[in-house]
Design a protein around this motif. Structure first.
Motif, PDB file in Angstrom:
ATOM      1  N   ASP A 196       0.835  -1.205   0.000  1.00 52.50           N
ATOM      2  CA  ASP A 196       0.000   0.000   0.000  1.00 52.50           C
ATOM      3  C   ASP A 196       0.873   1.259   0.000  1.00 52.50           C
ATOM      4  O   ASP A 196       0.637   2.199  -0.767  1.00 52.50           O
ATOM      5  CB  ASP A 196      -0.908  -0.028   1.232  1.00 52.50           C
ATOM      6  CG  ASP A 196      -1.998   1.019   1.178  1.00 52.50           C
ATOM      7  OD1 ASP A 196      -2.568   1.206   0.088  1.00 52.50           O
ATOM      8  OD2 ASP A 196      -2.269   1.657   2.205  1.00 52.50           O
TER       9      ASP A 196
ATOM     10  N   ASN B  23      -6.837   5.977  -5.079  1.00 54.05           N
ATOM     11  CA  ASN B  23      -7.489   5.057  -4.125  1.00 54.05           C
ATOM     12  C   ASN B  23      -7.879   3.755  -4.821  1.00 54.05           C
ATOM     13  O   ASN B  23      -7.691   2.669  -4.284  1.00 54.05           O
ATOM     14  CB  ASN B  23      -8.759   5.705  -3.541  1.00 54.05           C
ATOM     15  CG  ASN B  23      -8.433   6.689  -2.432  1.00 54.05           C
ATOM     16  OD1 ASN B  23      -7.339   6.666  -1.863  1.00 54.05           O
ATOM     17  ND2 ASN B  23      -9.375   7.558  -2.123  1.00 54.05           N
TER      18      ASN B  23
ATOM     19  N   ILE C  60      -6.470   0.108  -3.826  1.00 55.22           N
ATOM     20  CA  ILE C  60      -7.414  -0.940  -3.392  1.00 55.22           C
ATOM     21  C   ILE C  60      -7.271  -2.174  -4.286  1.00 55.22           C
ATOM     22  O   ILE C  60      -7.212  -3.307  -3.812  1.00 55.22           O
ATOM     23  CB  ILE C  60      -8.874  -0.405  -3.462  1.00 55.22           C
ATOM     24  CG1 ILE C  60      -9.109   0.643  -2.367  1.00 55.22           C
ATOM     25  CG2 ILE C  60      -9.885  -1.542  -3.345  1.00 55.22           C
ATOM     26  CD1 ILE C  60     -10.380   1.470  -2.573  1.00 55.22           C
TER      27      ILE C  60
ATOM     28  N   LYS D 250      -5.566  -2.727  10.359  1.00 54.26           N
ATOM     29  CA  LYS D 250      -6.080  -3.161   9.054  1.00 54.26           C
ATOM     30  C   LYS D 250      -7.230  -4.130   9.268  1.00 54.26           C
ATOM     31  O   LYS D 250      -7.188  -4.930  10.195  1.00 54.26           O
ATOM     32  CB  LYS D 250      -4.981  -3.870   8.263  1.00 54.26           C
ATOM     33  CG  LYS D 250      -3.680  -3.127   8.206  1.00 54.26           C
ATOM     34  CD  LYS D 250      -2.567  -4.063   7.790  1.00 54.26           C
ATOM     35  CE  LYS D 250      -1.204  -3.571   8.202  1.00 54.26           C
ATOM     36  NZ  LYS D 250      -1.027  -3.375   9.633  1.00 54.26           N
TER      37      LYS D 250
ATOM     38  N   TRP E  71      -6.569   0.658   6.232  1.00 49.94           N
ATOM     39  CA  TRP E  71      -7.144   0.173   4.988  1.00 49.94           C
ATOM     40  C   TRP E  71      -7.862  -1.149   5.201  1.00 49.94           C
ATOM     41  O   TRP E  71      -7.691  -1.813   6.209  1.00 49.94           O
ATOM     42  CB  TRP E  71      -6.133   0.086   3.858  1.00 49.94           C
ATOM     43  CG  TRP E  71      -4.861  -0.623   4.144  1.00 49.94           C
ATOM     44  CD1 TRP E  71      -3.694  -0.062   4.556  1.00 49.94           C
ATOM     45  CD2 TRP E  71      -4.601  -2.017   4.036  1.00 49.94           C
ATOM     46  NE1 TRP E  71      -2.747  -1.017   4.713  1.00 49.94           N
ATOM     47  CE2 TRP E  71      -3.269  -2.231   4.392  1.00 49.94           C
ATOM     48  CE3 TRP E  71      -5.372  -3.117   3.658  1.00 49.94           C
ATOM     49  CZ2 TRP E  71      -2.678  -3.480   4.398  1.00 49.94           C
ATOM     50  CZ3 TRP E  71      -4.794  -4.370   3.656  1.00 49.94           C
ATOM     51  CH2 TRP E  71      -3.452  -4.533   4.020  1.00 49.94           C
TER      52      TRP E  71
ATOM     53  N   LYS F 181     -11.370   5.461   1.042  1.00 48.83           N
ATOM     54  CA  LYS F 181     -11.080   4.167   0.406  1.00 48.83           C
ATOM     55  C   LYS F 181     -12.178   3.158   0.707  1.00 48.83           C
ATOM     56  O   LYS F 181     -12.642   2.433  -0.172  1.00 48.83           O
ATOM     57  CB  LYS F 181      -9.738   3.616   0.898  1.00 48.83           C
ATOM     58  CG  LYS F 181      -8.543   4.126   0.133  1.00 48.83           C
ATOM     59  CD  LYS F 181      -7.292   3.389   0.535  1.00 48.83           C
ATOM     60  CE  LYS F 181      -6.087   4.034  -0.118  1.00 48.83           C
ATOM     61  NZ  LYS F 181      -4.827   3.444   0.301  1.00 48.83           N
TER      62      LYS F 181
END
Lengths: 145, 112
Positions: free
Chosen positions: A20, A38, A42, B19, B53, B84
């Motif tokens: 990431d 983004n 992802i 996470k 994330w 996100k």
């Protein structure tokens, strides 16, 4: 000149953070919108998760290899695993409904397919799978460069 | 992933940190939800402020908790959802399922 960045790491979830961060660094000087960044981030994480879980069967001794290519008009990312692969053509024809709340898994490919301009799969001759992800840089008018 | 519960008038807020993805996270989260249901606490708010994330498996963990709570007469709402995570919810149309709020107070009020 094309910049090429390669990262190879064991099939452990803790390394996804590194992927990431690397994604963010690679895209920092590319003319993507925040939304596109983004979406790339992802999707690359999804591809790596799939490679670890479905390709390498979460075996830490088996690595995931990512190759980033910064091209003038797009970012190309290839994700390699060393597993047995799967029938992606069949899967792509019957992608499960991602809004099905009873499903714990099965949304990864749908997400990548929705967020990237190109998503393709290749079985490797020596075993394993390569996932190819591409995102085009768009002009201010929304058209691809 | 770290998980810290806090109760307010029968509503439990779970503060997640780190996470949200597959592996042991799923078991920890599922176990916590089942424990809360056993204790009769079925109104849950998940605070995603400190979640760096999430991947599709992490989203699956949330939907699984959501369905478990709904089956048991409860509900699950999300607060402080990052850009996100919002884009994943949007693309999977799960934004139509999950109620998301900007603050804990708003989420608490929505249970009334």
């Amino acid at each position: 000149m094309t910049e090429r960045i390669v990262l190879e790491f064991p099939s452990e979830y803790s390394y996804l953070n590194m992927v990431d961060l690397l994604c963010g660094e690679i895209m920092a000087d590319m003319n993507f919108t925040r939304e596109a960044k983004n979406e790339i981030s992802i999707s690359v994480i999804e591809a790596c998760t799939n490679a670890m879980e479905h390709g390498n069967q979460c075996c830490p001794e088996m690595n995931v290899r990512t190759v980033f290519e910064k091209l003038p008009d797009r970012l190309l990312v290839e994700v390699f695993d060393y597993g047995r692969g799967f029938d992606f053509k069949e899967y792509m024809q019957h992608i499960p409904d991602p809004s099905d709340i009873h499903k714990l898994r099965g949304r990864g490919i749908f997400i990548m397919n929705s967020m990237m301009d190109v998503l393709s799969f290749e079985m490797l001759p020596d075993g394993g799978m390569k996932v190819i992800l591409e995102k085009m840089i768009q002009n201010n008018d929304g058209k691809n460069n | 992933m770290k998980l810290q519960p806090k109760e307010h008038d029968g509503i439990v807020t779970l503060h997640l940190q780190g996470k949200l993805m597959g592996g042991p996270d799923a078991d920890v989260f599922r176990g916590t939800i089942y424990d809360l249901i056993e204790q009769g606490k079925k109104k849950i708010i998940v605070d995603l402020r400190s979640v760096n994330w999430v991947n599709s498996t992490g989203i699956g963990i949330l939907t699984s908790a959501f369905t478990t709570l709904r089956k048991n007469g409860g509900d699950l709402k999300l607060i402080h959802v990052s850009e996100k995570i919002q884009s994943i919810l949007y693309v999977t149309k799960l934004n139509l399922i999950f109620e998301c709020f900007d603050s804990e107070e708003e989420a608490i009020t929505s249970f009334e």
